[in-house]
Design a protein around this motif. Sequence first.
Motif, PDB file in Angstrom:
ATOM      1  N   PHE A  18       7.302  21.761   9.980  1.00 56.76           N
ATOM      2  CA  PHE A  18       6.436  20.930  10.050  1.00 56.76           C
ATOM      3  C   PHE A  18       6.905  19.490   9.743  1.00 56.76           C
ATOM      4  O   PHE A  18       7.656  19.314   8.947  1.00 56.76           O
ATOM      5  CB  PHE A  18       5.284  21.042   9.219  1.00 56.76           C
ATOM      6  N   ASN A  56      -1.021  32.164  11.148  1.00 56.04           N
ATOM      7  CA  ASN A  56      -1.458  31.365  12.296  1.00 56.04           C
ATOM      8  C   ASN A  56      -0.798  31.983  13.475  1.00 56.04           C
ATOM      9  O   ASN A  56      -1.222  31.567  14.726  1.00 56.04           O
ATOM     10  CB  ASN A  56      -1.247  29.741  11.904  1.00 56.04           C
ATOM     11  N   LEU A  61      -2.528  30.588  16.969  1.00 59.07           N
ATOM     12  CA  LEU A  61      -3.211  29.204  16.555  1.00 59.07           C
ATOM     13  C   LEU A  61      -2.211  28.276  16.536  1.00 59.07           C
ATOM     14  O   LEU A  61      -2.250  26.965  16.531  1.00 59.07           O
ATOM     15  CB  LEU A  61      -4.028  29.070  15.480  1.00 59.07           C
ATOM     16  N   ASP A  62      -0.831  28.664  16.407  1.00 61.99           N
ATOM     17  CA  ASP A  62       0.333  27.860  16.241  1.00 61.99           C
ATOM     18  C   ASP A  62       1.526  28.647  17.171  1.00 61.99           C
ATOM     19  O   ASP A  62       1.470  29.687  17.476  1.00 61.99           O
ATOM     20  CB  ASP A  62       0.821  27.767  14.820  1.00 61.99           C
ATOM     21  N   ASP A  81      -1.612  27.393  25.859  1.00 59.23           N
ATOM     22  CA  ASP A  81      -3.047  27.682  24.997  1.00 59.23           C
ATOM     23  C   ASP A  81      -4.049  28.343  25.461  1.00 59.23           C
ATOM     24  O   ASP A  81      -4.585  29.233  24.632  1.00 59.23           O
ATOM     25  CB  ASP A  81      -3.415  26.019  24.822  1.00 59.23           C
ATOM     26  N   ASN A  82      -4.167  28.222  26.746  1.00 56.80           N
ATOM     27  CA  ASN A  82      -5.503  28.971  27.437  1.00 56.80           C
ATOM     28  C   ASN A  82      -5.163  30.396  27.112  1.00 56.80           C
ATOM     29  O   ASN A  82      -5.942  31.482  26.847  1.00 56.80           O
ATOM     30  CB  ASN A  82      -5.604  28.500  28.864  1.00 56.80           C
ATOM     31  N   ALA A  85      -5.729  31.657  23.864  1.00 57.94           N
ATOM     32  CA  ALA A  85      -7.045  31.636  23.704  1.00 57.94           C
ATOM     33  C   ALA A  85      -7.753  33.142  24.107  1.00 57.94           C
ATOM     34  O   ALA A  85      -8.406  33.543  23.528  1.00 57.94           O
ATOM     35  CB  ALA A  85      -7.823  30.454  24.309  1.00 57.94           C
ATOM     36  N   ARG A  88      -6.690  36.139  22.022  1.00 55.70           N
ATOM     37  CA  ARG A  88      -7.489  35.988  20.898  1.00 55.70           C
ATOM     38  C   ARG A  88      -8.752  36.541  21.158  1.00 55.70           C
ATOM     39  O   ARG A  88      -9.217  37.276  20.357  1.00 55.70           O
ATOM     40  CB  ARG A  88      -7.462  34.628  20.338  1.00 55.70           C
ATOM     41  N   ILE A  94     -10.396  36.250  13.402  1.00 49.66           N
ATOM     42  CA  ILE A  94     -10.086  35.568  12.139  1.00 49.66           C
ATOM     43  C   ILE A  94     -10.939  35.239  11.311  1.00 49.66           C
ATOM     44  O   ILE A  94     -12.219  35.021  11.407  1.00 49.66           O
ATOM     45  CB  ILE A  94      -9.389  34.493  12.677  1.00 49.66           C
TER      46      ILE A  94
END
Lengths: 241, 766
Positions: A18, A56, A61-62, A81-82, A85, A88, A94
């Motif tokens: 990060f 994550n 999520l990451d 990302d989609n 999602a 998930r 979570i």
Amino acid sequence: MTGETGEVVTARGLYRTFEAELAPVRALRGADLDVAPGEFVAIMGPSGCGKSTLLNLVAGLDRPDEGEISVAGESLVGLDDNQLATLRRGHVGIVFQFFNLLETMTVLENVLMPALIAGTKRRPAEARARDLLDLLGIGDKADQAPAALSGGQRQRLAIARALANEPTLLLADEPTGALDSEGGLEILELFRRLHAQGQTILLVTHDQPVADAAQRVVRMRDGRVEDDGRVGADVAAATVE
Amino acid sequence: MAAIRLWVLADLRRRWLSWVVLGVLAGLVVGLAAAAAAGARRTHDVVSEYVAVAPALDAGVLPNDPEFGPEQRRAVADLPYVTSAASFGIFFVEADGNGAFWPGLVPADPQSARAMRDVYVEGRPPRDGARETSVDENARDDLGLGIGSRFPVVGEREDRSRYRSSLRVVGITKSIQESVYNWTPSSGFYTELAGSGVFFFTNMFVGLEDGAADVERLERDVAEITGKPVNVMDFSLEERATQSSTDLEASGLWLFAAAVLLGGGALVGQALARSVTTGAAELPAWSAMGADRTKQIAGLVLPTTLTAAVAVGVGVPVAILLSPRFPIGVSRRFALDLGVRVDWTVLVLAMLLTLVAVVGGALVVAWWRVVRGEARTVRASTIGRLATNSGAPPAIAIGTRLALEPGRGRRAVPVRSALVGAIAGVLGVVACFTFRAGIDDATTNPQRSGIVWDSAARQDDGTIPPRAASEVLGSDVVASAIRARWVRSVTIGGRSVATWAAAPAKGDMQWVVLAGRAPRAPDEVAFGPDTMSDLGLAVGDRTTTGGGTDLRVVGEALLPDSGHTSNTQGAWLLRSGLAAAQPDADARDDGFDALLLRWAPGGEVREVTGALEERGIFPEPAVLPADVQSLREMYSLPLVLGVFLALLAVATLAHALVTTVRRRRHELAVLRALGFTRRQSRIAIAWQATLLVVIGLAVGVPLGVAFGRGVWQWLADSFPFVYVPPLALVATLFVIPVALVVANLLAAGPGRRAARIQPADVLRSE
């Protein structure tokens, strides 16, 4: 659902850094992890060792800077990302330390929402949500706002929400961290029950009693898995059974 | 105190830009309102300021007759109550080459030139004897004339030969009429004209000791001097009509200023309330540290002093910079100075109001928040629940809840104020369009002002010959007609009242009745609204004439403009009623006969008018009252206001959306963790914006129509003219798609931000 290796989670050589104001924080430096179906794994380690980052990444999520990761047999590398999602919705539930409930919605709606997002019809979604609330002992709170619940009840609601889509993998990040000892024990008992019913659970904690409830304890330090706990797995399994 | 200072500084460090933006918006609102208010005050004074510097002349003696010679003019000038006199030749020239002729007023002598000296905006008056002229601003602007240019003078001699000359332009005078070109040469040109064989006649302007009060005896004396009735123009009537128009414009500007303050105040106020409420998220922490209510309120309110300071800092220059845009319309033509003007009274009041409104408003919001506290539980909205439980797509359900549910603590978004902003914006725009439709209706439909005829033929000397009248009325071109007689004075209720006696001559034309009904019997009377008010009468009352006849007041009506009385003045009797009230009415020379004609569609009007013109009666097309005409000058005001309110609404909606994404990012991140896609996040924000606007439209459109109509009705009653509920159907229907498109465009940015939320980052940091 598992991959070719038969594992629900397979992570190899995960790196994640990060950008921070003073210097980059290297949260993961080649972490590896395997979680088998039906396993209850606790990740332990000191603050900043990268446990939540690893969780994550498993949750999608990451994204890792480097390394391979697959959940329920599906590689997360290269998914946008989609797609993450969507993954998930089907495979990951979570539970957060601070619940992260949708405060403007009722208890029932909080549990309904993941199912509706996943495209489940309203009626079966509600039936499942009510079952879960009953199972977790908060069925009588269905029409209340989350703010009206106690800390333990809020976390049970968060767990119910995480289970709404019957996920392959239940992830929990310090699930007892925001609770008093009684509330914490309540939640641990719940996790044990879920595990006993075959739910795969990956939990992050820095609390030994919590970790003790797990079948296997993975220890992390400085962004790497120091001990994957495989040796003591059988003992832990015996404890649960 | 140090703690509050620290609190405020921390708040300003974090949110200074937000406070400054609010200050700029408030400054724009106050600046525009202050400029309009200052413009209204300026408008009120323009006519009197102009009159103070314009030639001190009270009446025009206008025989338009070459026989009105020097001796007769001297006799008029020598009347004891005539204080000044200016003789001038009227000479028509063709100056633009288009065949249109304009009258020039040529002073007969240097003394007249001085008495007639107009208001100069540039250059100087022509020198006596020099071949020089002044032209007005209209001529300068439309014909490209300027100081030093040559003004061509082309006229016609009595023997029909052309007379050509040119004069040097040395001065530009003020134009107070639209599309009229005035030019005034030196008195030397009069001598040249007199010897050129060109046909012209000489009239007079005079100043009177008692002003308008002397006009009536002047008329009598001039008739005596010339041996026949002469048209004497009372300038005070024109001045009064102009003052009435400018007063209307001043009222319009006051209304505009009030609407800007109300509309803009509502829009900026809700954003201010939102910002103050946002700061309240810190209250539990401050309360835990021992801050009492006073300190908490101070901590919430003090940052708004930055907003107030910025508002004042922006408002003052905006008001000053906009000052040259005012006055508007007719008043603008009379204004002697259209430059920047600082109205300190308005500015100081506006800025005090700004300080009180911003800080006071913040105080109320802070007090409410501190004393009442935050709701312990978050109430879900009914619509939000319905959306979730009705099987609506999750993105729509979430967007609905974002629009309608405020949230708690740091994640609170004051949705009510955003809704108020959306409603206020739509309401303002629709109200402005509705009001504008009213102006359109009144200025394009003369019948609203009582003008139900197309043309009026008037016989000033005596009556219209029966044969001419029959000829006209028998024509197919005339669809309907009223034959009327106007007399200057009939004693009614002990007062002298100008009175119309009317009878339908053909068809069903009827003057417009505002209340009650038209007179049907000789003992019935209707009045114009102003006269009714002057006499202290109402429909249903009884009154008497000077001759002792009893009259019953049966109605209030809009009457024809007589030249001496407007459409709101005078009485209306049947012809038999007038004969009873004043037996010699037809014979008296202080009245006239009129035929009010409405044409049949497609008829050859010229045939009929020609028959009248042969007998020296010149029908004139009906014209709107000057007051109503001047409404056209205000046509742009509601548009400016509508655009301004629309822009403010756009800004506040954008503010609400941006605030939502910033403060609800946690919730959006949780949803992403639950499986929400980026697209669903974008749709949720777009739907939030759409729903806000839909509610704004659903409530704002009917309220806007009602409000616009209410203001229009108030104006209609104060004029008066016939109120017909205005409806800007096309504009209102246009507002709906435009608002939806704009809302979705505004949502695009915040939606993208929502879609880019990294759940792991957000959930970790919180």
